[in-house]
Scaffold this motif. Structure first.
Motif, PDB file in Angstrom:
ATOM      1  N   HIS A  28       0.574  -1.081  -0.353  1.00 47.07           N
ATOM      2  CA  HIS A  28      -0.087  -0.282  -0.450  1.00 47.07           C
ATOM      3  C   HIS A  28       0.703   1.036   0.260  1.00 47.07           C
ATOM      4  N   GLY A  29       1.810   1.426   0.412  1.00 44.97           N
ATOM      5  CA  GLY A  29       2.906   2.774   0.651  1.00 44.97           C
ATOM      6  C   GLY A  29       2.511   3.105   1.499  1.00 44.97           C
ATOM      7  N   ARG A  30       2.328   4.200   1.803  1.00 43.49           N
ATOM      8  CA  ARG A  30       2.079   5.339   2.627  1.00 43.49           C
ATOM      9  C   ARG A  30       1.006   5.480   2.838  1.00 43.49           C
ATOM     10  N   SER A  31       0.265   5.024   1.770  1.00 42.08           N
ATOM     11  CA  SER A  31      -1.165   4.568   1.649  1.00 42.08           C
ATOM     12  C   SER A  31      -1.577   4.651   3.634  1.00 42.08           C
ATOM     13  N   VAL A  32      -1.016   3.303   3.868  1.00 42.88           N
ATOM     14  CA  VAL A  32      -1.119   1.897   4.652  1.00 42.88           C
ATOM     15  C   VAL A  32      -2.189   2.807   5.509  1.00 42.88           C
ATOM     16  N   THR A  33      -2.538   2.089   6.088  1.00 40.14           N
ATOM     17  CA  THR A  33      -3.827   2.726   7.427  1.00 40.14           C
ATOM     18  C   THR A  33      -3.864   2.091   8.882  1.00 40.14           C
ATOM     19  N   THR A  34      -3.362   2.988  10.054  1.00 37.93           N
ATOM     20  CA  THR A  34      -3.762   2.857  11.375  1.00 37.93           C
ATOM     21  C   THR A  34      -4.353   1.033  11.556  1.00 37.93           C
ATOM     22  N   LYS A  35      -5.439   0.987  10.715  1.00 33.64           N
ATOM     23  CA  LYS A  35      -6.075   0.019  10.850  1.00 33.64           C
ATOM     24  C   LYS A  35      -6.058  -0.571  10.380  1.00 33.64           C
ATOM     25  N   PHE A  49      -0.365   3.350  19.047  1.00 37.30           N
ATOM     26  CA  PHE A  49       0.531   4.943  19.776  1.00 37.30           C
ATOM     27  C   PHE A  49       0.332   4.838  21.121  1.00 37.30           C
ATOM     28  N   ARG A  50       0.414   3.530  22.129  1.00 39.30           N
ATOM     29  CA  ARG A  50       0.488   3.120  22.947  1.00 39.30           C
ATOM     30  C   ARG A  50       2.008   3.187  23.465  1.00 39.30           C
ATOM     31  N   VAL A  51       2.099   2.804  21.414  1.00 43.23           N
ATOM     32  CA  VAL A  51       4.466   2.914  21.357  1.00 43.23           C
ATOM     33  C   VAL A  51       4.869   3.112  20.461  1.00 43.23           C
ATOM     34  N   PHE A  52       4.269   4.337  19.221  1.00 40.35           N
ATOM     35  CA  PHE A  52       4.275   5.182  18.424  1.00 40.35           C
ATOM     36  C   PHE A  52       3.589   6.631  18.891  1.00 40.35           C
ATOM     37  N   ASP A  53       4.509   7.040  18.239  1.00 39.61           N
ATOM     38  CA  ASP A  53       3.454   8.513  19.160  1.00 39.61           C
ATOM     39  C   ASP A  53       2.606   9.082  17.451  1.00 39.61           C
ATOM     40  N   SER A  54       2.486   8.916  16.557  1.00 42.90           N
ATOM     41  CA  SER A  54       2.209   8.886  14.670  1.00 42.90           C
ATOM     42  C   SER A  54       2.211   7.542  14.073  1.00 42.90           C
ATOM     43  N   LYS A  55       1.858   6.867  13.337  1.00 40.33           N
ATOM     44  CA  LYS A  55       1.849   6.907  11.972  1.00 40.33           C
ATOM     45  C   LYS A  55       2.639   6.630  11.486  1.00 40.33           C
TER      46      LYS A  55
END
Length: 196
Positions: A28-35, A49-55
């Motif tokens: 998916h490249g950069r368009s991958v979603t956190t879901k 988001f408990r272990v990374f500040d952002s996607k």
């Protein structure tokens, strides 16, 4: 009653999320979603988001993981040095092609035109890879018209261009073709004249 699994440490959770993200970046490249990432990792989306500040932080960590050279070094060091020079060079070429293919796929999926500037220890990694590759061929230095360092450089350049989908115009060279070009050239051997 089944006992509950021991909770992961933050470092283990980060590693699991990174591992789940790498193949998704190729797809998916950069368009991958956190879901999508959470589903692949088998966790709730909020866990990210408990272990990374952002996607973006997770994506950056996944790119770093995909570019990590340690598995490549291990592949190079696994080459059987008891083989003849052609077989050793062919194994080297296969490992180089695997490495280049992975990088090309990632860069294409991510829309990257070059490796990230922040990629750690890139030059140090190149030097280490060269040292391992030179050690693979240097036993045959007396048979070469160039130094082992030059041979490794030529092998890398031919393999890079012969593996890159655009540089090669989609005609990817095989390891046998690359090594054959290096060791034998492309001229046919002159036929011996028959005695009359």
């Amino acid at each position: 009653m089944t006992p509950r699994a021991r909770p992961m440490t933050p470092d283990d959770r980060r590693a699991a999320l990174v591992e789940a993200t790498v193949p998704l970046l190729l797809e998916h490249g950069r368009s991958v979603t956190t879901k999508q990432i959470a589903d692949a990792a088998g966790v709730a989306e909020g866990t990210i988001f408990r272990v990374f500040d952002s996607k973006d932080d997770l994506v950056t960590a996944a790119v770093e993981e995909a570019l990590d050279m340690e598995p490549f070094f291990a592949d190079l060091e696994s080459i059987d040095l008891d083989q003849d020079l052609r077989a050793r060079l062919t194994d080297l070429c296969r490992h180089l092609q695997d490495r280049f293919r992975g990088i090309f796929l990632l860069m294409s999926a991510m829309g990257m035109v070059g490796p990230p500037k922040a990629h750690r220890h890139m030059e140090e990694g190149r030097r280490r890879a060269e040292k391992i590759m030179v050690a693979v061929v240097e036993a045959d230095a007396d048979q070469l018209t160039c130094t082992p360092v030059q041979l490794v450089h030529m092998l890398r350049m031919l393999t890079f261009s012969g593996t890159h989908p655009h540089i090669s115009d989609g005609h990817i060279l095989t390891p046998d073709q690359i090594v054959g070009t290096l060791l034998d050239g492309v001229l046919k051997k002159p036929q011996k004249k028959k005695d009359s």
